[in-house]
Design a protein around this motif. Structure first.
Motif, short mmCIF file in Angstrom:
data_model
loop_
_atom_site.label_atom_id
_atom_site.label_comp_id
_atom_site.label_asym_id
_atom_site.label_seq_id
_atom_site.Cartn_x
_atom_site.Cartn_y
_atom_site.Cartn_z
N MET A 108 0.84 -1.22 0.00
CA MET A 108 0.00 0.00 0.00
C MET A 108 0.87 1.26 0.00
O MET A 108 0.47 2.29 -0.55
N GLY A 109 2.03 1.18 0.63
CA GLY A 109 2.95 2.31 0.57
C GLY A 109 3.36 2.60 -0.87
O GLY A 109 3.39 3.76 -1.30
N LEU A 110 3.63 1.54 -1.63
CA LEU A 110 4.02 1.71 -3.04
C LEU A 110 2.84 2.25 -3.86
O LEU A 110 3.03 3.06 -4.77
N MET A 111 1.65 1.79 -3.53
CA MET A 111 0.44 2.29 -4.23
C MET A 111 0.34 3.80 -4.06
O MET A 111 -0.01 4.53 -4.99
N VAL A 112 0.62 4.25 -2.83
CA VAL A 112 0.52 5.69 -2.55
C VAL A 112 1.69 6.43 -3.20
O VAL A 112 1.50 7.49 -3.82
N LEU A 113 2.87 5.88 -3.09
CA LEU A 113 4.05 6.53 -3.64
C LEU A 113 3.91 6.74 -5.15
O LEU A 113 4.19 7.83 -5.66
N PHE A 114 3.47 5.70 -5.83
CA PHE A 114 3.34 5.79 -7.29
C PHE A 114 1.93 6.17 -7.73
O PHE A 114 1.62 6.13 -8.93
N GLU A 115 1.11 6.54 -6.77
CA GLU A 115 -0.26 7.00 -7.04
C GLU A 115 -0.99 6.06 -8.00
O GLU A 115 -1.56 6.48 -9.01
N ILE A 116 -0.96 4.81 -7.66
CA ILE A 116 -1.59 3.79 -8.52
C ILE A 116 -3.10 3.79 -8.29
O ILE A 116 -3.57 3.61 -7.17
N ARG A 117 -3.82 4.03 -9.34
CA ARG A 117 -5.28 4.11 -9.26
C ARG A 117 -5.90 2.80 -9.73
O ARG A 117 -6.31 2.68 -10.89
N ALA A 118 -5.93 1.87 -8.84
CA ALA A 118 -6.52 0.56 -9.17
C ALA A 118 -8.04 0.70 -9.26
O ALA A 118 -8.62 1.60 -8.64
N PRO A 119 -8.68 -0.19 -10.02
CA PRO A 119 -10.16 -0.20 -10.02
C PRO A 119 -10.68 -0.41 -8.61
O PRO A 119 -10.03 -1.09 -7.80
N LEU A 120 -11.84 0.15 -8.34
CA LEU A 120 -12.39 0.12 -6.98
C LEU A 120 -12.48 -1.30 -6.43
O LEU A 120 -12.08 -1.56 -5.28
N ALA A 121 -13.01 -2.22 -7.23
CA ALA A 121 -13.20 -3.60 -6.77
C ALA A 121 -11.86 -4.23 -6.40
O ALA A 121 -11.73 -4.91 -5.37
N LEU A 122 -10.85 -3.97 -7.23
CA LEU A 122 -9.53 -4.55 -6.97
C LEU A 122 -8.93 -3.94 -5.70
O LEU A 122 -8.37 -4.65 -4.85
N ALA A 123 -9.07 -2.63 -5.57
CA ALA A 123 -8.54 -1.95 -4.37
C ALA A 123 -9.21 -2.49 -3.11
O ALA A 123 -8.53 -2.77 -2.10
N ALA A 124 -10.52 -2.65 -3.17
CA ALA A 124 -11.25 -3.16 -2.01
C ALA A 124 -10.81 -4.58 -1.68
O ALA A 124 -10.65 -4.94 -0.51
N LEU A 125 -10.58 -5.35 -2.73
CA LEU A 125 -10.14 -6.74 -2.54
C LEU A 125 -8.76 -6.79 -1.89
O LEU A 125 -8.53 -7.59 -0.96
N VAL A 126 -7.87 -5.95 -2.38
CA VAL A 126 -6.50 -5.92 -1.84
C VAL A 126 -6.53 -5.52 -0.36
O VAL A 126 -5.92 -6.18 0.50
N VAL A 127 -7.25 -4.44 -0.08
CA VAL A 127 -7.33 -3.95 1.30
C VAL A 127 -7.98 -4.99 2.21
O VAL A 127 -7.53 -5.23 3.34
#
Lengths: 202, 191
Positions: A108-127
């Motif tokens: 999640m740190g990398l997601m924020v650092l690189f401002e990765i905009r994953a699809p909502l469903a995928l983001a929810a699944l990852v979290v």
């Protein structure tokens, strides 16, 4: 990429490493024998850096993704975390919990650092997947005795407040230099996650 | 001073914090220090609010009224009902309705508010069954619940900010998560 990003990221990453290098770090899931009660529950999530950074990252990533992820992730995380806690309390084994927790901070740190905009469903699944690891670890080590309800309430509120902290840091993106601050925070979180991953794998 | 048996202020009660200030204070403290019923009431109020501020204004009183009715039944039972995990599961389900903002038919909501509160209160009241000061404790608890619910409903009915609905869903998820953790704890420590 904004010109000021790297220096600020570097400063924040260095600060993060200094914090990690401090003597006798307090780690999540290390304390034992805590009595129950609201205050114990409230303090438990903030007693471990691995948990703290992941909680903050959820809020931060939510801001990067924007609405509705901004509020959906902090709604989903406590629910799934509690489910993981339930499994932990019931003794249902989940392999690689500590690794999962460390990877959550790193990813999640990398997601924020690189401002990765994953699809909502995928983001929810990852979290949600990461939330299971956090919940399981805490559930398995929930102290016996004390007031379970107040402890749980304090625990959930503290988790929510850490999400809120991440959201507030992320909201700084609106201001000049704020975007760099948020990405720098992502870099620190990823570094912390990496360090805990190294420890978990050692 | 002669008091009816149900109003004895001096005996320590099972499952009620002893404040030393009498059964009425013990009842109020019980609601706040063992807040399962309070969380239930908050969840029900939030559920009503999600169906519109007017719905909340019209229906909020059903929660403390239902709770009082249930508690009076509970305190009259011969023994305590030991179904705490069931209540935690029910609270989880109820809070999930709030966190996922699931709309209910008006009649279902109309029934759920008092019946949900009453169901919890029967169990809560039964913990006081057989105790001489039990009636005073549950009455104090019902009064406190009514006060808190009324204040909460009044404040929330005025909530017109854009993030209000989101805050309500977040609160619902927090209650659901708390109840789920409590359920796990109860299953782990059945005693």
């Amino acid at each position: 990429m904004p010109r000021h990003l790297l220096p600020l990221s570097l400063v924040l990453a260095t600060a993060g490493l200094l914090v990690l290098g401090a003597p006798a770090p307090v780690l999540a899931h290390a304390e034992a024998g805590h009595a129950g009660g609201f205050l114990s529950g409230l303090l438990h999530p903030v007693s471990g850096l691995d948990h703290v950074v992941a909680m903050v990252a959820v809020g931060l990533w939510g801001v990067v993704l924007g609405p509705p992820a901004l509020w959906l992730l902090p709604v989903a995380f406590p629910l799934v975390m509690a489910l993981g806690g339930l499994l932990g309390m019931l003794g249902v084994p989940i392999p690689g919990v500590e690794i999962g927790i460390a990877v959550s901070g790193l990813a999640m740190g990398l997601m924020v650092l690189f401002e990765i905009r994953a699809p909502l469903a995928l983001a929810a699944l990852v979290v949600a997947a990461f939330a299971v690891f956090h919940g399981h670890a805490h559930g398995a080590e929930l102290p016996s005795g004390g007031d379970a309800l107040l402890y749980s309430l304090g625990f959930v509120i503290a988790t929510g407040l850490l999400h809120l902290t991440g959201i507030l840091i992320g909201e700084a993106r609106r201001w000049r230099g704020g975007r760099a601050l948020a990405r720098g925070a992502g870099a620190v979180i990823a570094l912390v996650g990496l360090l805990f991953l190294q420890k978990a794998l050692a | 001073m002669i008091r009816p048996p149900g109003w004895c202020w001096c005996l320590p009660l099972a499952h009620a914090p002893v404040t030393g200030l009498g059964a009425w204070a013990d009842g109020a403290a019980r609601l706040l220090l063992e807040p399962t019923d309070l969380l239930l009431a908050i969840a029900l109020v939030l559920l009503a609010l999600q169906h519109g501020p007017r719905t909340l204004e019209r229906l909020w009183w059903r929660v403390p009224a239902g709770w009082l009715a249930g508690a009076l039944v509970g305190v009259a039972l011969p023994r305590e009902l030991l179904v705490a995990p069931l209540l935690s599961a029910a609270l989880t389900a109820l809070a999930l309705l709030v966190s996922f903002r699931i709309p209910l038919p008006p009649r279902a909501l109309l029934a759920l508010l008092p019946l949900g509160a009453a169901g919890f209160a029967v169990v809560s009241g039964s913990a006081m069954a057989g105790h001489s000061g039990g009636l005073a404790v549950v009455l104090a608890e019902a009064l406190t619940l009514g006060l808190v619910t009324g204040l909460l409903a009044s404040a929330l009915a005025l909530l017109r900010v854009g993030w209000g609905p989101i805050a309500i869903q977040v609160a619902g998820s927090w209650i659901a998560a708390t109840a789920l953790l409590l359920l796990g704890w109860q299953l782990r420590h059945p005693s």
